[in-house]
Write a protein that holds these residues in place. Structure first.
Motif, PDB file in Angstrom:
ATOM      1  N   GLY A 289       0.658  -1.144  -0.154  1.00  0.00           N
ATOM      2  CA  GLY A 289       0.122  -0.058  -0.069  1.00  0.00           C
ATOM      3  C   GLY A 289       0.832   1.122  -0.087  1.00  0.00           C
ATOM      4  N   LYS A 290       0.070   2.297   0.018  1.00  0.00           N
ATOM      5  CA  LYS A 290       0.782   3.518  -0.220  1.00  0.00           C
ATOM      6  C   LYS A 290       1.804   3.895   1.061  1.00  0.00           C
ATOM      7  CE  LYS A 290      -2.935   6.484   1.955  1.00  0.00           C
ATOM      8  NZ  LYS A 290      -3.420   5.305   2.653  1.00  0.00           N
ATOM      9  N   ASP A 291       1.128   3.507   2.298  1.00  0.00           N
ATOM     10  CA  ASP A 291       1.862   4.115   3.571  1.00  0.00           C
ATOM     11  C   ASP A 291       3.352   3.260   3.539  1.00  0.00           C
ATOM     12  OD1 ASP A 291      -0.540   5.236   4.175  1.00  0.00           O
ATOM     13  OD2 ASP A 291      -1.181   3.591   5.103  1.00  0.00           O
ATOM     14  N   SER A 292       3.254   1.715   3.353  1.00  0.00           N
ATOM     15  CA  SER A 292       4.382   1.170   3.569  1.00  0.00           C
ATOM     16  C   SER A 292       5.683   1.406   2.249  1.00  0.00           C
ATOM     17  CB  SER A 292       4.028  -0.277   3.573  1.00  0.00           C
ATOM     18  OG  SER A 292       3.525  -0.869   2.470  1.00  0.00           O
ATOM     19  N   MET A 293       5.144   1.709   1.305  1.00  0.00           N
ATOM     20  CA  MET A 293       6.063   2.083  -0.017  1.00  0.00           C
ATOM     21  C   MET A 293       6.513   3.413   0.508  1.00  0.00           C
ATOM     22  SD  MET A 293       6.315  -0.132  -2.478  1.00  0.00           S
ATOM     23  CE  MET A 293       5.561  -1.550  -3.072  1.00  0.00           C
ATOM     24  N   LEU A 294       5.762   4.445   0.978  1.00  0.00           N
ATOM     25  CA  LEU A 294       6.472   5.810   1.325  1.00  0.00           C
ATOM     26  C   LEU A 294       7.348   5.358   2.396  1.00  0.00           C
ATOM     27  CD1 LEU A 294       6.503   8.682   1.122  1.00  0.00           C
ATOM     28  CD2 LEU A 294       4.438   8.787   2.904  1.00  0.00           C
ATOM     29  N   MET A 295       6.978   4.774   3.384  1.00  0.00           N
ATOM     30  CA  MET A 295       7.817   4.647   4.666  1.00  0.00           C
ATOM     31  C   MET A 295       9.232   3.977   4.047  1.00  0.00           C
ATOM     32  SD  MET A 295       7.283   2.033   8.008  1.00  0.00           S
ATOM     33  CE  MET A 295       7.192   0.626   6.879  1.00  0.00           C
ATOM     34  N   ALA A 296       9.235   3.184   2.977  1.00  0.00           N
ATOM     35  CA  ALA A 296      10.433   2.724   2.580  1.00  0.00           C
ATOM     36  C   ALA A 296      11.245   3.831   2.004  1.00  0.00           C
ATOM     37  CB  ALA A 296      10.181   1.529   1.440  1.00  0.00           C
TER      38      ALA A 296
END
Length: 385
Positions: A153-160
């Motif tokens: 999802g958007k959250d984990s991809m941005l976190m990365a």
């Protein structure tokens, strides 16, 4: 008449030739949508068709899409019987998103644009609160090896991406592993995660489990059980890879919604902690570096770069009762969705309601509580009265 259209055929049409209808939930829509669509539930579409109401024009092609193209197939046939020129999007939003990712400008240029944006355009909204949470709650120490858990999802991809930037420009020396557990994704979802990882320059390590199959027939809280099982597998794999911490992509909105949900639904006041020590895996910790990052800012970042992510990769959520939509548009089982709606309503009269809820979790006056628990033991105000 063919009742299906491919993403490529949709892209070849002119916008004035059709009306595009997203039949998913509001929550799914907010995680990503096809530009130019309108959001109607399947029951609303049927009602408009039965009453021949203006929201469904007969002088345009009606194109319907759901998550994977399963629900809207019958809905398109229903409209055709009512005299509409209708069809469904083959493969649904998942197929369209994968096609859109493949058509993106691949390689270093797109990735460099996104990374520059994190350092410049989105520095204040994303990188600053990320760094503030890491430093305030002492999430990272020199020598750490952190498993950044990617759900797709958007959250984990941005976190990365934020982790990558913080590693280069931050004050800590640590190692990263980008870990994605495949609990039984369908082929389209797996491809979307892989394509986004390639586009963003995230070297993801995949490992397989059969969690989706294990919880498929669970009727009570399958999503809760699935999440618990996922976390256990992530801890285990991270430890095998030499990591001492796992990072999850829960953001500011998740934090305040969790606190409010506990009060309203279970009569408890619990905060979603910024970091936790694992009780099952000694020496392992869980950290949440998006703790201060607002979901609306994540959405702005996603939409600015035209990125397309999956919301829930579960292969049965199209029919899962915890994700179902009632005829009146309300959600059957998602207490989080209802809590989001409640906070949005409160914001109209209390502009700082989100900040106030958050501060309430760190400004607890213990000597003005009727009771509290500490290390599993319950205490009453009468103990010290």
């Amino acid at each position: 008449m063919n009742s299906e259209i491919t993403p490529q055929e949709l892209n070849a049409l002119r916008p004035q030739e059709y009306m595009l209808i997203d039949t998913r939930t509001q929550e799914e829509y907010e995680h990503g949508f096809i530009p130019g669509c309108v959001l109607f539930t399947p029951d609303q579409v049927r009602h408009f068709a039965d009453a021949a109401l203006t929201p469904l024009p007969k002088d345009k092609k009606i194109i319907l899409y759901c998550k994977y193209g399963t629900i809207t197939r019958d809905l398109a046939e229903y409209l055709i019987e009512k005299g509409y020129d209708a069809c469904c999007l083959s493969g649904g939003y998942g197929a369209w998103a994968l096609d859109a990712i493949k058509n993106e400008a691949q390689g270093d240029k797109k990735r460099q644009e996104i990374e520059n944006g994190i350092q410049k355009k989105f520095h204040a909204a994303l990188l600053n609160p990320f760094a503030r949470a890491v430093l305030k709650y002492q999430m990272i120490a020199d020598g750490d090896k952190i498993a950044v858990c990617i759900s797709g999802g958007k959250d984990s991809m941005l976190m990365a991406k934020l982790f990558q930037e913080f590693q280069v420009h931050g004050q800590r020396k640590f190692d990263l592993v980008f870990l994605c557990m495949d609990p039984g994704y369908n082929e389209a979802n797996r491809h979307i995660i892989e394509s986004n990882a390639k586009l963003l320059g995230i070297p993801v390590i995949f490992f397989e489990t059969t969690i989706f199959d294990a919880v498929y027939n669970i009727r009570t809280s399958p999503c809760y059980l699935c999440a618990r099982m996922r976390r256990g597998y992530l801890y285990k794999k991270a430890r095998e890879l030499g990591c001492n911490k796992i990072a999850l992509g829960h953001h500011f909105d998740d934090v305040i919604e969790t606190a409010l949900m506990g009060m309203l639904n279970s009569g408890q006041f619990n905060a979603m902690m910024p970091k936790l020590k694992s009780t099952s895996y000694p020496g392992m910790e869980l950290i949440r570096p998006l703790y201060f990052v607002r979901e609306d800012d994540i959405k702005r970042w996603r939409d600015y770069y035209g990125l397309h992510f999956i919301q829930c990769a579960c292969h049965f959520t199209d029919t899962c009762t915890t994700c179902a939509v009632n005829p009146d548009g309300s959600h059957t089982g998602s207490k989080r969705v209802m809590t989001k709606m409640l906070i949005a309503q409160l914001r109209k009269d209390i502009p700082d309601v989100e900040t106030n809820i958050f501060h309430a979790t760190e400004n607890v006056t213990v000597d003005q509580l009727l009771g509290y628990k500490y290390k599993g033991k319950k205490h009453s105000f009468l103990d010290e009265y």
